[in-house]
Design an enzyme around this catalytic site. Structure first.
Site, PDB file in Angstrom:
ATOM      1  CG  HIS A 261     -35.480  11.998 -12.370  1.00 23.19           C
ATOM      2  ND1 HIS A 261     -36.832  12.189 -12.193  1.00 23.19           N
ATOM      3  CD2 HIS A 261     -34.984  11.792 -11.123  1.00 23.19           C
ATOM      4  CE1 HIS A 261     -37.132  12.099 -10.909  1.00 23.19           C
ATOM      5  NE2 HIS A 261     -36.017  11.839 -10.232  1.00 23.19           N
TER       6      HIS A 261
ATOM      7  CG  HIS B 281     -31.994  11.341  -7.000  1.00 27.33           C
ATOM      8  ND1 HIS B 281     -32.284  12.588  -6.524  1.00 27.33           N
ATOM      9  CD2 HIS B 281     -33.108  10.927  -7.662  1.00 27.33           C
ATOM     10  CE1 HIS B 281     -33.521  12.915  -6.857  1.00 27.33           C
ATOM     11  NE2 HIS B 281     -34.045  11.922  -7.551  1.00 27.33           N
TER      12      HIS B 281
ATOM     13  CD  GLU C 129     -41.406  10.206  -6.451  1.00 27.43           C
ATOM     14  OE1 GLU C 129     -40.989  11.189  -5.792  1.00 27.43           O
ATOM     15  OE2 GLU C 129     -40.748   9.150  -6.586  1.00 27.43           O
TER      16      GLU C 129
ATOM     17  CG  ASP D 105     -35.964   8.496  -9.150  1.00 27.87           C
ATOM     18  OD1 ASP D 105     -35.295   9.508  -8.872  1.00 27.87           O
ATOM     19  OD2 ASP D 105     -37.084   8.272  -8.656  1.00 27.87           O
ATOM     20  CG  ASP D 106     -33.153   7.134  -6.287  1.00 29.30           C
ATOM     21  OD1 ASP D 106     -32.230   7.876  -5.901  1.00 29.30           O
ATOM     22  OD2 ASP D 106     -34.328   7.519  -6.428  1.00 29.30           O
TER      23      ASP D 106
HETATM   24  N1  HPA Z   1     -38.318  11.331  -5.075  1.00 29.21           N
HETATM   25  C1  HPA Z   1     -37.993  12.235  -4.161  1.00 29.21           C
HETATM   26  N2  HPA Z   1     -36.787  12.330  -3.635  1.00 29.21           N
HETATM   27  C2  HPA Z   1     -35.845  11.492  -4.041  1.00 29.21           C
HETATM   28  C3  HPA Z   1     -36.104  10.530  -4.991  1.00 29.21           C
HETATM   29  C4  HPA Z   1     -37.416  10.452  -5.543  1.00 29.21           C
HETATM   30  O1  HPA Z   1     -37.760   9.625  -6.401  1.00 29.21           O
HETATM   31  N3  HPA Z   1     -34.955   9.839  -5.161  1.00 29.21           N
HETATM   32  C5  HPA Z   1     -34.024  10.398  -4.363  1.00 29.21           C
HETATM   33  N4  HPA Z   1     -34.564  11.401  -3.666  1.00 29.21           N
HETATM   34 ZN    ZN Z   2     -35.931  11.546  -8.234  1.00 23.09          ZN
END
Ligand code: HPA
Ligand code: ZN
Length: 329
Positions: free
Chosen positions: A14, A16, A197, A274-275
Site C-alpha cells: 500500500h 501511492h 479509513e 501509504d504516503d
Molecule cells: N487515502 C485515500 N486516498 C489516498 C491516500 C489515502 O490514504 N493516499 C493517497 N491517496
Molecule cells: Zn492509501
C-alpha cells in the site's frame, strides 16, 4: 526489535507513488520544469504537512504533484522510492499510481505510465526489487471518468496487476463504482479498494460485496464483528498504514492502531507506508512505530512480514520462497 525489523525481507502493498514525493525532489523538479510552487524552502513545505483529516492531506498531495510533467519526472520519483525500499530491505512492491490526477491537468497517460514503469524496471535491475503496478481510480470523480481512464489504460493493461480506489472516501462508497469494478474483474485485473479509513463499516461491507481481492486500510472493519468474521473467512489481506493513520487523525495515538488486535483476531494484516513523504516514514519506520506502541513480539513482527508476501499478487511459489526467507532471517 529494530534490528529484526531491518533484517526481515518485506513487501510493500500500500504505497501511492505520488505520496513518496519528497520536498527536496519536488524543489529540484519544479526548478527543472520552471514551475512555480507556493513554498520558499524544503522546511516550509514540511511545515505545511500538518493534517487534521484525509481531505486536508489530499489537497496538499494533489498540489504537490502538479510539478510532475515529464516521463523523466515520474522516473525520478519512482527511482527515489526504490532507493528507500532497498534501504529498508523491502524486496517486493505493489504500488498505486493516480493517473486521473495527472491526465486531469493535461499530462498524457502514456507519459505517466512510461516513467513509472521505467523507474520500476530500473529498481529491479539495481536492487532486484520485484514489482506490480496498480492503477488507482479517484473516487471523488465519477464512475464514467473511471471508465474513460480504463479506456486510456487499455494498451498498458498487460503491465498492470490490478486497480485500486482512493481519494476522498466519505460520500464516495465502493458501490458508486460497482460496474467499473465488475468490468475490471472481467478483464482479469486484481481488485483493491480503500475502505474503512475514514468511511464507515458499511463501506467495508460494500467492498466485500463487490468481491475485492485486497482491502486498503480497513481499520473500521474492527467496529463490526460480522465484518471481522467475513474477512477472516475469506483470508482477505488488509493493508494498514500506521503513520498515515496518526498523521490523518484516523487514530488519535499509535496505541490505538488496530494492528495488534487484527493479528490476534487472525486477520491477514500488513504494515505499509501509504504516503511516506507526507506522513513521516517509510516501511521500517512504520514497523517500529507499531512495534513500540503495541509492544509487538518477535512472532508478531515475523507474522506481519510473512503476511506482506502471502497477501501480495506474486505467484504461489514466490510467496513460499519469501515466507521461508522471513522465517530463516
Ligand atoms: N487515502 C485515500 N486516498 C489516498 C491516500 C489515502 O490514504 N493516499 C493517497 N491517496
Ligand atoms: Zn492509501
Amino acid at each position: 526489535m529494530k534490528d529484526l525489523i531491518a533484517r526481515l525481507p518485506k513487501a510493500e502493498l500500500h504505497l501511492h507513488i505520488e505520496g513518496s514525493f519528497e520536498p527536496e525532489l519536488m524543489f529540484e523538479i519544479a526548478r527543472r520544469n520552471k514551475v512555480a510552487i507556493p513554498f520558499g524552502s524544503v522546511e516550509e513545505i514540511r511545515a505545511a504537512y500538518r493534517f487534521s483529516n484525509l481531505q486536508e492531506f489530499l489537497d496538499i498531495y494533489y498540489q504537490g504533484m502538479n510539478v510532475l510533467l515529464t516521463e523523466e519526472d515520474f522516473f525520478d520519483l519512482t527511482r527515489a522510492y526504490l532507493d528507500r525500499c532497498a534501504a529498508d530491505n523491502v524486496t517486493h512492491v505493489e504500488i498505486f499510481f493516480d493517473p486521473q490526477a495527472h491526465t486531469g491537468r493535461g499530462v498524457p497517460f502514456d507519459v505517466v505510465a512510461r516513467g513509472i514503469l521505467a523507474g520500476l524496471e530500473d529498481g529491479k535491475r539495481r536492487y532486484g526489487i520485484t514489482w506490480h503496478l496498480i492503477m488507482s481510480f479517484l473516487r471523488h470523480l465519477s464512475e464514467e471518468d473511471g471508465f474513460a481512464t480504463l479506456a486510456q489504460a487499455e494498451p498498458w493493461l498487460d503491465r498492470f496487476a490490478g486497480i485500486g480506489l482512493d481519494s476522498s472516501e466519505v460520500g464516495h462508497p465502493p458501490m458508486k463504482f460497482a460496474r467499473l469494478f465488475q468490468r475490471c474483474r472481467e478483464m482479469g485485473l486484481q481488485l483493491c479498494c480503500h475502505a474503512g479509513e475514514e468511511g464507515p463499516p458499511e463501506y467495508v461491507a460494500e467492498a466485500l460485496e463487490i468481491g475485492i481481492d485486497r482491502m486498503d486500510h480497513g481499520n473500521r472493519a474492527m467496529e463490526d464483528p460480522r465484518l471481522v468474521t467475513e474477512i477472516i473467512r475469506r483470508g482477505l489481506t488488509l493493508t494498514v498504514c500506521p503513520l498515515s493513520n496518526t498523521a490523518l487523525k484516523v487514530i488519535d495515538r499509535m496505541e490505538r492502531s488496530p494492528v495488534k488486535a487484527m493479528l490476534e483476531a487472525g486477520i491477514a494484516v500488513t504494515v505499509n507506508s501509504d504516503d511516506p513523504a507526507y506522513f513521516g516514514g517509510y516501511m521500517n519506520a512504520n514497523f517500529e512505530a507499531v512495534a513500540d506502541a503495541l509492544a509487538l513480539t518477535e512472532a508478531d513482527i515475523r507474522q506481519l512480514a510473512r503476511n506482506s508476501f502471502t497477501g501480495s499478487f506474486l505467484p504461489e511459489a514466490e510467496k513460499a520462497r519469501w515466507v521461508e526467507a522471513v522465517d530463516s532471517a
